[in-house]
Design a protein around this motif. Structure first.
Motif, PDB file in Angstrom:
ATOM      1  N   PHE A 135       0.946  -1.101  -0.089  1.00 47.12           N
ATOM      2  CA  PHE A 135      -0.080   0.168  -0.019  1.00 47.12           C
ATOM      3  C   PHE A 135       1.025   1.128  -0.039  1.00 47.12           C
ATOM      4  O   PHE A 135       1.738   1.252   0.962  1.00 47.12           O
ATOM      5  N   LEU A 136       0.492   2.172  -0.957  1.00 51.95           N
ATOM      6  CA  LEU A 136       1.387   3.471  -0.920  1.00 51.95           C
ATOM      7  C   LEU A 136       1.136   4.238   0.398  1.00 51.95           C
ATOM      8  O   LEU A 136      -0.048   3.857   1.072  1.00 51.95           O
ATOM      9  N   PRO A 137       1.697   5.220   0.814  1.00 55.40           N
ATOM     10  CA  PRO A 137       1.313   6.057   1.919  1.00 55.40           C
ATOM     11  C   PRO A 137      -0.059   6.685   1.947  1.00 55.40           C
ATOM     12  O   PRO A 137      -0.684   6.871   2.836  1.00 55.40           O
ATOM     13  N   GLN A 138      -0.522   6.789   0.621  1.00 59.68           N
ATOM     14  CA  GLN A 138      -1.914   7.619   0.314  1.00 59.68           C
ATOM     15  C   GLN A 138      -2.937   6.989   0.850  1.00 59.68           C
ATOM     16  O   GLN A 138      -3.893   7.360   1.279  1.00 59.68           O
ATOM     17  N   VAL A 139      -2.677   5.376   0.743  1.00 51.74           N
ATOM     18  CA  VAL A 139      -3.831   4.606   1.256  1.00 51.74           C
ATOM     19  C   VAL A 139      -4.232   4.556   2.814  1.00 51.74           C
ATOM     20  O   VAL A 139      -5.461   4.386   3.223  1.00 51.74           O
ATOM     21  N   TRP A 140      -3.308   5.327   3.528  1.00 49.07           N
ATOM     22  CA  TRP A 140      -3.732   5.362   4.920  1.00 49.07           C
ATOM     23  C   TRP A 140      -5.070   6.474   4.990  1.00 49.07           C
ATOM     24  O   TRP A 140      -5.958   6.374   5.808  1.00 49.07           O
ATOM     25  N   GLU A 141      -5.254   7.164   3.983  1.00 46.08           N
ATOM     26  CA  GLU A 141      -6.308   7.959   4.025  1.00 46.08           C
ATOM     27  C   GLU A 141      -7.780   7.076   4.215  1.00 46.08           C
ATOM     28  O   GLU A 141      -8.742   7.570   4.595  1.00 46.08           O
ATOM     29  N   SER A 142      -7.676   5.889   3.891  1.00 46.22           N
ATOM     30  CA  SER A 142      -8.977   4.912   3.812  1.00 46.22           C
ATOM     31  C   SER A 142      -8.978   4.253   5.029  1.00 46.22           C
ATOM     32  O   SER A 142     -10.138   3.590   5.271  1.00 46.22           O
ATOM     33  N   PHE A 143      -8.006   4.220   6.083  1.00 44.57           N
ATOM     34  CA  PHE A 143      -8.301   3.364   7.231  1.00 44.57           C
ATOM     35  C   PHE A 143      -7.814   4.374   8.451  1.00 44.57           C
ATOM     36  O   PHE A 143      -7.060   5.520   8.436  1.00 44.57           O
ATOM     37  N   LYS A 144      -8.561   3.983   9.444  1.00 45.98           N
ATOM     38  CA  LYS A 144      -8.545   5.050  10.665  1.00 45.98           C
ATOM     39  C   LYS A 144      -7.344   4.609  11.698  1.00 45.98           C
ATOM     40  O   LYS A 144      -7.015   5.293  12.290  1.00 45.98           O
ATOM     41  N   GLU A 145      -6.736   3.295  11.717  1.00 46.17           N
ATOM     42  CA  GLU A 145      -5.694   3.112  12.581  1.00 46.17           C
ATOM     43  C   GLU A 145      -4.901   1.999  11.810  1.00 46.17           C
ATOM     44  O   GLU A 145      -5.174   1.289  11.001  1.00 46.17           O
ATOM     45  N   PRO A 146      -3.641   1.884  12.246  1.00 44.71           N
ATOM     46  CA  PRO A 146      -2.740   0.929  11.700  1.00 44.71           C
ATOM     47  C   PRO A 146      -3.254  -0.680  11.653  1.00 44.71           C
ATOM     48  O   PRO A 146      -2.891  -1.137  10.624  1.00 44.71           O
ATOM     49  N   ARG A 147      -3.918  -0.969  12.570  1.00 43.47           N
ATOM     50  CA  ARG A 147      -4.397  -2.343  12.579  1.00 43.47           C
ATOM     51  C   ARG A 147      -5.258  -2.488  11.272  1.00 43.47           C
ATOM     52  O   ARG A 147      -5.146  -3.770  10.919  1.00 43.47           O
ATOM     53  N   GLU A 148      -6.346  -1.649  11.120  1.00 39.28           N
ATOM     54  CA  GLU A 148      -6.906  -2.100   9.853  1.00 39.28           C
ATOM     55  C   GLU A 148      -6.162  -1.985   8.696  1.00 39.28           C
ATOM     56  O   GLU A 148      -6.346  -2.740   7.549  1.00 39.28           O
ATOM     57  N   PHE A 149      -5.040  -0.811   8.460  1.00 37.78           N
ATOM     58  CA  PHE A 149      -4.090  -0.859   7.368  1.00 37.78           C
ATOM     59  C   PHE A 149      -3.297  -2.309   7.369  1.00 37.78           C
ATOM     60  O   PHE A 149      -3.594  -2.664   5.984  1.00 37.78           O
ATOM     61  N   LEU A 150      -2.802  -2.813   8.180  1.00 34.35           N
ATOM     62  CA  LEU A 150      -2.179  -3.736   8.194  1.00 34.35           C
ATOM     63  C   LEU A 150      -3.141  -5.191   7.780  1.00 34.35           C
ATOM     64  O   LEU A 150      -2.729  -6.029   7.093  1.00 34.35           O
ATOM     65  N   ALA A 151      -4.419  -5.188   8.174  1.00 35.03           N
ATOM     66  CA  ALA A 151      -5.370  -6.382   8.047  1.00 35.03           C
ATOM     67  C   ALA A 151      -5.493  -6.189   6.548  1.00 35.03           C
ATOM     68  O   ALA A 151      -5.621  -7.266   6.014  1.00 35.03           O
ATOM     69  N   GLN A 152      -5.681  -5.220   5.989  1.00 35.90           N
ATOM     70  CA  GLN A 152      -5.964  -4.928   4.574  1.00 35.90           C
ATOM     71  C   GLN A 152      -5.007  -5.434   3.545  1.00 35.90           C
ATOM     72  O   GLN A 152      -5.309  -5.743   2.517  1.00 35.90           O
TER      73      GLN A 152
END
Length: 180
Positions: A135-152
Motif C-alpha cells: 500500500f502506498l502512503p496515500q492509502v492511509w487516508e482510507s483507514f483509521k488505524e494501523p491495525r486496519e491498514f495492516l489487516a487490509q
C-alpha cells in the motif's frame, strides 16, 4: 530529483499513455535526473475513482523509463480494470509517487509492527512465502488505524486479515508525489 519534478514527470506519464492511444503529445525527458534509476507508482483516477495503479518497488531502470512503463501499465494492464479508451483519456487524472529505498522492519510480533508504522508517511510491503502486497502512503487516508491498514494489506496479499506468522517480512518506504 528536484522538488518540482512533477512538472516533468506528469506530462511524461500522460504522453506515454497518449502514445499508446495513437495521440501525439510531447513531453521533455532531458533532465539528467530522469536518467538515474528510480522506482515509481502511477495512479490513474477518473471522476475521483481508481482507474488503475501499477508500479515498481525497487529501482531497476531509468526513472523516465519507469514512469513511461508504469503509466502505460496502469492505464492498460491493471487486471482490475478494462484498458483505457481514447474517449476516457481527457477525463483521467494522474498521480505519480516516486519511492524511496525500501527499509526492512525489525519486529518481534504484530503488536511491535503496529507501534512502528507511521500513518500517512509509510508505504508498506508485506511478504509471506509467495504472498506479497503493498500500500502506498496515500492509502492511509482510507483507514483509521494501523491495525486496519495492516489487516487490509494482508487481505490484499491473499491472506486472512487476522493472519500472522513469525516468517512475515515487512518493509517500509516513503514517497514524493505529484498529482494533476
Amino acid at each position: 530529483m528536484p522538488g518540482d519534478a512533477g512538472h516533468v514527470l506528469l506530462p511524461l506519464a500522460r504522453a506515454a499513455i497518449a502514445s499508446e492511444l495513437g495521440i501525439a503529445r510531447h513531453a521533455h525527458d532531458d533532465p539528467p535526473w530522469l536518467k538515474q534509476q528510480g522506482a515509481c507508482f502511477i495512479t490513474v483516477t477518473e471522476s475521483g475513482k481508481l482507474r488503475g495503479c501499477i508500479g515498481t518497488l525497487r529501482p531497476h531502470r531509468a526513472l523516465a523509463d519507469d514512469v513511461r512503463g508504469n503509466a502505460v501499465a496502469a492505464a492498460f494492464r491493471d487486471p482490475r480494470f478494462k484498458p483505457l479508451t481514447v474517449a476516457e483519456f481527457g477525463a483521467i487524472s494522474l498521480e505519480i509517487s516516486v519511492l524511496s529505498a525500501l527499509q526492512s522492519l525489525a519486529f518481534s510480533d504484530e503488536e511491535d509492527v503496529l507501534k512502528q508504522l507511521r500513518a500517512g508517511i509509510d508505504g508498506v510491503v508485506f511478504e509471506y512465502g509467495h504472498h506479497s502486497s503493498t500500500f502506498l502512503p496515500q492509502v492511509w487516508e482510507s483507514f483509521k488505524e494501523p491495525r486496519e491498514f495492516l489487516a487490509q494489506l494482508k487481505y490484499k496479499a491473499g491472506l486472512p486479515p487476522d493472519f500472522w506468522d513469525r516468517e512475515v517480512r515487512l518493509a517500509r518506504y516513503t514517497v514524493a508525489k505529484w498529482r494533476e
